[in-house]
Design a protein around this motif. Structure first.
Motif, PDB file in Angstrom:
ATOM      1  N   ASN A  38       0.827  -1.206   0.000  1.00 19.85           N
ATOM      2  CA  ASN A  38       0.000   0.000   0.000  1.00 19.85           C
ATOM      3  C   ASN A  38       0.864   1.259   0.000  1.00 19.85           C
ATOM      4  OD1 ASN A  38      -2.273   1.805   0.472  1.00 19.85           O
ATOM      5  ND2 ASN A  38      -1.651   1.808   2.609  1.00 19.85           N
ATOM      6  N   TYR A  39       1.854   1.304   0.877  1.00 19.21           N
ATOM      7  CA  TYR A  39       2.714   2.482   0.953  1.00 19.21           C
ATOM      8  C   TYR A  39       3.655   2.583  -0.250  1.00 19.21           C
ATOM      9  CZ  TYR A  39       1.032   3.777   5.544  1.00 19.21           C
ATOM     10  OH  TYR A  39       0.236   4.184   6.585  1.00 19.21           O
ATOM     11  N   MET A  40       4.069   1.457  -0.793  1.00 16.07           N
ATOM     12  CA  MET A  40       4.898   1.488  -2.001  1.00 16.07           C
ATOM     13  C   MET A  40       4.112   2.097  -3.158  1.00 16.07           C
ATOM     14  SD  MET A  40       6.874  -2.159  -1.805  1.00 16.07           S
ATOM     15  CE  MET A  40       8.036  -1.831  -3.155  1.00 16.07           C
ATOM     16  N   GLN A  42       1.594   4.137  -2.904  1.00 15.47           N
ATOM     17  CA  GLN A  42       1.425   5.559  -2.618  1.00 15.47           C
ATOM     18  C   GLN A  42       2.663   6.362  -3.008  1.00 15.47           C
ATOM     19  OE1 GLN A  42      -0.228   6.786   1.206  1.00 15.47           O
ATOM     20  NE2 GLN A  42      -1.119   4.742   1.436  1.00 15.47           N
ATOM     21  N   ALA A  43       3.848   5.823  -2.699  1.00 14.13           N
ATOM     22  CA  ALA A  43       5.098   6.507  -3.048  1.00 14.13           C
ATOM     23  C   ALA A  43       5.243   6.614  -4.562  1.00 14.13           C
ATOM     24  CB  ALA A  43       6.294   5.774  -2.443  1.00 14.13           C
ATOM     25  N   ALA A  44       4.959   5.524  -5.266  1.00 16.73           N
ATOM     26  CA  ALA A  44       5.044   5.536  -6.727  1.00 16.73           C
ATOM     27  C   ALA A  44       4.019   6.488  -7.323  1.00 16.73           C
ATOM     28  CB  ALA A  44       4.839   4.121  -7.273  1.00 16.73           C
ATOM     29  N   ALA A  45       2.810   6.508  -6.767  1.00 20.50           N
ATOM     30  CA  ALA A  45       1.757   7.405  -7.255  1.00 20.50           C
ATOM     31  C   ALA A  45       2.149   8.862  -7.080  1.00 20.50           C
ATOM     32  CB  ALA A  45       0.443   7.117  -6.533  1.00 20.50           C
ATOM     33  N   TYR A  46       2.727   9.184  -5.937  1.00 24.45           N
ATOM     34  CA  TYR A  46       3.163  10.557  -5.689  1.00 24.45           C
ATOM     35  C   TYR A  46       4.164  10.996  -6.760  1.00 24.45           C
ATOM     36  CZ  TYR A  46       5.363  14.571  -3.501  1.00 24.45           C
ATOM     37  OH  TYR A  46       5.874  15.820  -3.262  1.00 24.45           O
ATOM     38  N   LYS A  47       5.124  10.132  -7.043  1.00 22.83           N
ATOM     39  CA  LYS A  47       6.154  10.437  -8.039  1.00 22.83           C
ATOM     40  C   LYS A  47       5.528  10.557  -9.426  1.00 22.83           C
ATOM     41  CE  LYS A  47      10.590  10.921  -8.865  1.00 22.83           C
ATOM     42  NZ  LYS A  47      11.318  12.080  -8.330  1.00 22.83           N
ATOM     43  N   ALA A  48       4.656   9.610  -9.794  1.00 18.14           N
ATOM     44  CA  ALA A  48       4.012   9.624 -11.112  1.00 18.14           C
ATOM     45  C   ALA A  48       3.126  10.858 -11.298  1.00 18.14           C
ATOM     46  CB  ALA A  48       3.189   8.354 -11.310  1.00 18.14           C
ATOM     47  N   GLN A  49       2.401  11.244 -10.252  1.00 20.02           N
ATOM     48  CA  GLN A  49       1.539  12.418 -10.360  1.00 20.02           C
ATOM     49  C   GLN A  49       2.355  13.700 -10.477  1.00 20.02           C
ATOM     50  OE1 GLN A  49      -1.177  12.006  -7.051  1.00 20.02           O
ATOM     51  NE2 GLN A  49      -2.109  10.189  -7.950  1.00 20.02           N
ATOM     52  N   ALA A  50       3.500  13.756  -9.810  1.00 20.96           N
ATOM     53  CA  ALA A  50       4.374  14.925  -9.933  1.00 20.96           C
ATOM     54  C   ALA A  50       4.929  15.021 -11.356  1.00 20.96           C
ATOM     55  CB  ALA A  50       5.510  14.851  -8.917  1.00 20.96           C
ATOM     56  N   ILE A  51       5.341  13.907 -11.910  1.00 25.49           N
ATOM     57  CA  ILE A  51       5.900  13.883 -13.261  1.00 25.49           C
ATOM     58  C   ILE A  51       4.831  14.198 -14.297  1.00 25.49           C
ATOM     59  CG2 ILE A  51       6.904  12.362 -15.028  1.00 25.49           C
ATOM     60  CD1 ILE A  51       8.238  10.883 -12.546  1.00 25.49           C
ATOM     61  N   SER A  52       3.648  13.605 -14.146  1.00 25.14           N
ATOM     62  CA  SER A  52       2.579  13.789 -15.133  1.00 25.14           C
ATOM     63  C   SER A  52       1.779  15.072 -14.911  1.00 25.14           C
ATOM     64  CB  SER A  52       1.628  12.594 -15.124  1.00 25.14           C
ATOM     65  OG  SER A  52       0.883  12.552 -13.922  1.00 25.14           O
ATOM     66  N   GLN A  53       2.048  15.747 -13.820  1.00 24.30           N
ATOM     67  CA  GLN A  53       1.372  17.003 -13.466  1.00 24.30           C
ATOM     68  C   GLN A  53      -0.146  16.827 -13.420  1.00 24.30           C
ATOM     69  OE1 GLN A  53       2.833  20.101 -16.088  1.00 24.30           O
ATOM     70  NE2 GLN A  53       4.936  19.402 -15.831  1.00 24.30           N
ATOM     71  N   GLY A  54      -0.558  15.746 -12.789  1.00 25.33           N
ATOM     72  CA  GLY A  54      -1.989  15.475 -12.660  1.00 25.33           C
ATOM     73  C   GLY A  54      -2.228  14.036 -12.257  1.00 25.33           C
TER      74      GLY A  54
END
Length: 132
Positions: A38-40, A42-54
């Protein structure tokens, strides 16, 4: 998998740090794999959302090997980095390190590669903005 380029210690940006509680463990006092995953994610999602700007959505995860158990009270750190980027997809490598409260030394617990796609407000795949 080992995508650490033979560098000792964590690879990537520190995204999260969490200390598991007794409710997060099995009867042996080890953290559940689902809690860790779950936390992994979340960490990947945070990074992906920052890169994709959304918005971004998980579409694939490589296999995970659990190197050693995590005990209650250990500090668990989640590191993420972009490995590859396509038109709409991003490969995000996540590794997890832990520091036991009584030892103070870090050790890698697991690692995996997540694949995300950028999505629009309607949940449809969209392009990732240029990273220039």
């Amino acid at each position: 998998m080992t995508m650490n380029d033979d560098k000792p210690g964590p690879s990537g940006e520190l995204i999260l740090q969490v200390v598991p509680e007794p409710k997060d463990t099995n009867s042996n006092g080890d953290v559940y794999a689902g809690w860790l995953f779950n936390y992994m994610d979340q960490a990947a999602a945070y990074k992906a959302q920052a890169i994709s700007q959304g918005r971004a959505a998980t579409v694939a995860v490589e296999s995970m090997e659990f190197i050693s158990p995590i005990r209650t009270g250990s500090q668990v750190a989640f590191y993420a980095r972009l490995v590859d980027i396509g038109t709409s997809s991003m490969k995000i490598y996540v590794e997890v390190w832990t520091k036991d409260r009584d030892k103070g030394t870090q050790r890698k617990v697991t690692e995996t590669l997540f694949v995300y796609v950028a999505i629009d407000k309607n949940g449809r795949i969209r392009e990732v903005p240029s990273q220039d």
